[in-house]
Design an enzyme around this catalytic site. Structure first.
Site, mmCIF file in Angstrom:
data_model
loop_
_atom_site.group_PDB
_atom_site.id
_atom_site.type_symbol
_atom_site.label_atom_id
_atom_site.label_comp_id
_atom_site.label_asym_id
_atom_site.label_seq_id
_atom_site.Cartn_x
_atom_site.Cartn_y
_atom_site.Cartn_z
ATOM 1 N N GLU A 34 0.845 -1.202 0.000
ATOM 2 C CA GLU A 34 0.000 0.000 0.000
ATOM 3 C C GLU A 34 0.877 1.248 0.000
ATOM 4 O O GLU A 34 1.775 1.371 0.829
ATOM 5 C CB GLU A 34 -0.923 0.012 1.217
ATOM 6 C CG GLU A 34 -1.764 1.258 1.378
ATOM 7 C CD GLU A 34 -2.590 1.585 0.145
ATOM 8 O OE1 GLU A 34 -2.462 2.719 -0.356
ATOM 9 O OE2 GLU A 34 -3.358 0.712 -0.326
ATOM 10 N N GLY A 39 -6.939 0.433 3.683
ATOM 11 C CA GLY A 39 -8.366 0.668 3.505
ATOM 12 C C GLY A 39 -8.676 1.351 2.193
ATOM 13 O O GLY A 39 -9.826 1.368 1.742
ATOM 14 N N LYS A 51 -20.410 9.016 4.069
ATOM 15 C CA LYS A 51 -21.625 8.647 4.806
ATOM 16 C C LYS A 51 -21.672 9.364 6.162
ATOM 17 O O LYS A 51 -22.749 9.685 6.671
ATOM 18 C CB LYS A 51 -21.712 7.133 4.997
ATOM 19 C CG LYS A 51 -21.693 6.334 3.716
ATOM 20 C CD LYS A 51 -22.637 6.893 2.660
ATOM 21 C CE LYS A 51 -22.309 6.397 1.280
ATOM 22 N NZ LYS A 51 -21.195 7.075 0.621
ATOM 23 N N ALA A 182 -23.979 8.736 -8.696
ATOM 24 C CA ALA A 182 -24.129 8.624 -7.239
ATOM 25 C C ALA A 182 -23.285 9.649 -6.488
ATOM 26 O O ALA A 182 -23.765 10.284 -5.542
ATOM 27 C CB ALA A 182 -23.777 7.209 -6.797
ATOM 28 N N ALA A 318 -17.382 -0.717 -3.803
ATOM 29 C CA ALA A 318 -16.535 -1.392 -2.824
ATOM 30 C C ALA A 318 -16.941 -2.847 -2.635
ATOM 31 O O ALA A 318 -16.087 -3.742 -2.559
ATOM 32 C CB ALA A 318 -16.603 -0.655 -1.485
ATOM 33 N N HIS A 443 -44.351 -6.429 10.940
ATOM 34 C CA HIS A 443 -45.147 -5.197 10.931
ATOM 35 C C HIS A 443 -44.993 -4.478 12.272
ATOM 36 O O HIS A 443 -45.011 -5.127 13.311
ATOM 37 C CB HIS A 443 -46.621 -5.530 10.692
ATOM 38 C CG HIS A 443 -47.528 -4.341 10.799
ATOM 39 N ND1 HIS A 443 -47.653 -3.421 9.778
ATOM 40 C CD2 HIS A 443 -48.330 -3.912 11.814
ATOM 41 C CE1 HIS A 443 -48.509 -2.489 10.154
ATOM 42 N NE2 HIS A 443 -48.929 -2.757 11.383
#
Length: 464
Positions: A34, A39, A51, A182, A318, A443
């Site tokens: 990385e 991540g 989010k 999006a 993702a 319900h």
């Protein structure tokens, strides 16, 4: 002397790190390379921190509309620096979590810039030092980056990519969002709810163009009602930043070009795969417009070289990357995994209202020659939705009239990004309308609309 592994993974996003964990579970000796943060983009600069921002704007919206719930909230305001700080802390917490998972699963993490130098060989540049790795199999999971406008590159000041839009130092007063996929719609929703004057420019005839046409039409009305200006079939011919804003040349559907000044602009016109300068060309790895070509297991045309995630093409999600990683690793380990079925990958947009879908749109199903049964059920017919004060939206299901196969499901409204998984499971299990009709839904729940939509397709809806 090179360090030797069974598998080396280049990139630690949701495809790479999940593949590494599964490889370890299967007894493989694995290393992951990385160049930035464990991540990848999703966890650090994409799915998760956005989010967190959208949750803030959602709560802010509720606070501003507290009276509709019988509550009082006076002098409602926000601290932009704290909003950004919370989002970054959420990303940081998950980054630390991935580090812990790598340690727990005995995955060797090699920090640096990786390049595939030959079959089974990879060099990692760590400053002035070079580390050599060897493995029978290499998985390329290098992801993608935001696409720039050819005539106006993002500068981080007035012209932003998603990365800049997540860490603003000032709140836009008048924001131009270029692209209505999006990412564009999510940022438009966030900044609009936080008080910015937002305009979306889209070249295609409708916003969220990959969604069902009825969903796009509903979102057009919903976002317009919230005050977002939507310009479809509209092009951008210029974008010039200044010290105080950015001037856009906007070409309307009638061909007329006008100039308008905004405080900021967000470019959300797609992505570019990170396939350059990692050694693929020399090995002869086949690509299509920069994306690596793979089979249903993640294999490229070069033996021992695999690829997963955004770098392999649409859908750029993702969860698609993670699933591809597991399939590839299980195949490498000698197993018999199923091939990736992209038709069963759900898509979600976390705007207000939310959008979620899986499978074919009604139009695509008709184009494919199916005789259809289509059901639709509105949020206004659902008791839980009314109690929540979220009575706008609908659930739509598309069935093969001859076999009862669920061809597609499309939702718009509160929490549909959570509900869609029910239909994804149904498609994975090859469920027909008969099983869905006979399923008992609790319900009061929003999920009852899923049942009603199925019933509606066959003329049996109860509550509408």
């Amino acid at each position: 002397m090179a360090d030797t592994y069974d598998l080396v993974i280049l990139g630690s996003g949701p495809g790479g790190y999940v593949a590494a964990i599964r490889a370890s579970q299967l007894g493989l000796k694995v290393a992951i390379v990385e160049r930035e943060r464990l991540g990848g983009i999703c966890l650090n600069w994409g799915c998760i921190p956005t989010k967190a921002l959208l949750r803030t704007s959602e709560i802010y919206h509720y606070m501003q509309n507290a009276e509709s719930y019988g509550l009082k909230a006076d002098n409602v305001g926000f601290d932009l620096a704290k909003i950004v700080d919370r989002s970054r802390k959420v990303a940081g917490q998950l980054n630390a979590g991935v580090k812990g998972l790598m340690k727990k699963n005995k995955v060797t993490v090699v920090e640096g810039v990786g390049t595939v130098t030959a079959k089974g060989k990879l060099s990692v540049k760590q400053g002035d030092k070079m580390v050599e790795l060897e493995a029978k199999n290499i998985i390329v999971a290098t992801g993608a980056r935001a696409r720039d406008l050819p005539f106006a590159k993002a500068d981080g000041e007035r012209i932003w990519t998603y990365r800049h839009a997540m860490v603003p130092t000032e709140m836009p007063t008048k924001l131009l969002v270029i692209g209505s996929g999006a990412i564009g719609v999510e940022f438009a929703s966030f900044y609009n709810d936080m008080g910015a004057d937002v305009t979306i420019v889209e070249m295609l005839p409708r916003i969220l163009p990959v969604e069902d046409e009825e969903v796009s039409a509903f979102m057009d009305k919903a976002l317009s009602k919230q005050g977002i200006k939507l310009l479809t079939q509209t092009g951008l011919e210029g974008l010039v930043p200044s010290a105080n804003g950015v001037t856009a040349k906007i070409k309307a559907k009638d061909g007329k070009v006008s100039e308008e000044t905004f405080s900021h602009a967000i470019i959300a016109i797609g992505i570019v795969p990170n396939t350059e300068n990692i050694g693929l060309e020399a090995l002869g790895v086949e690509t299509d417009r920069g994306h690596i070509k793979t089979d249903g297991y993640g294999r490229t045309n070069v033996d021992g070289i695999w690829a997963i995630g955004d770098v392999t093409g649409a859908p750029w999600l993702a969860h698609k990357a993670s699933h591809e990683g597991i399939i590839a690793v299980e195949k490498i380990a000698g197993g018999s995994p199923h091939q990736m079925d992209k038709a069963n990958i759900p898509g979600c947009t976390y705007s207000r209202p939310q959008v979620a879908s899986v499978g074919m749109t009604e139009a695509k199903a008709k184009e494919a020659g199916y005789e259809l049964k289509v059901g639709k059920f509105p949020f206004i017919g659902n008791g839980k939705a009314i109690a929540l004060g979220e009575a706008e939206g609908f659930v739509k299901t598309v069935f093969d009239a001859k076999t009862g196969e669920l061809l597609g499901a499309h939702m718009v409204g509160a929490e549909v990004t959570e509900l869609i998984q029910g239909y994804v499971v149904a498609r994975q299990l090859e469920t027909t309308e008969a099983e869905l009709m006979e399923t008992v839904f609790a319900h009061p729940t929003l999920s009852e609309m899923m049942h009603e939509s199925v019933l509606a397709a066959y003329g049996r809806a109860i509550h509408y």
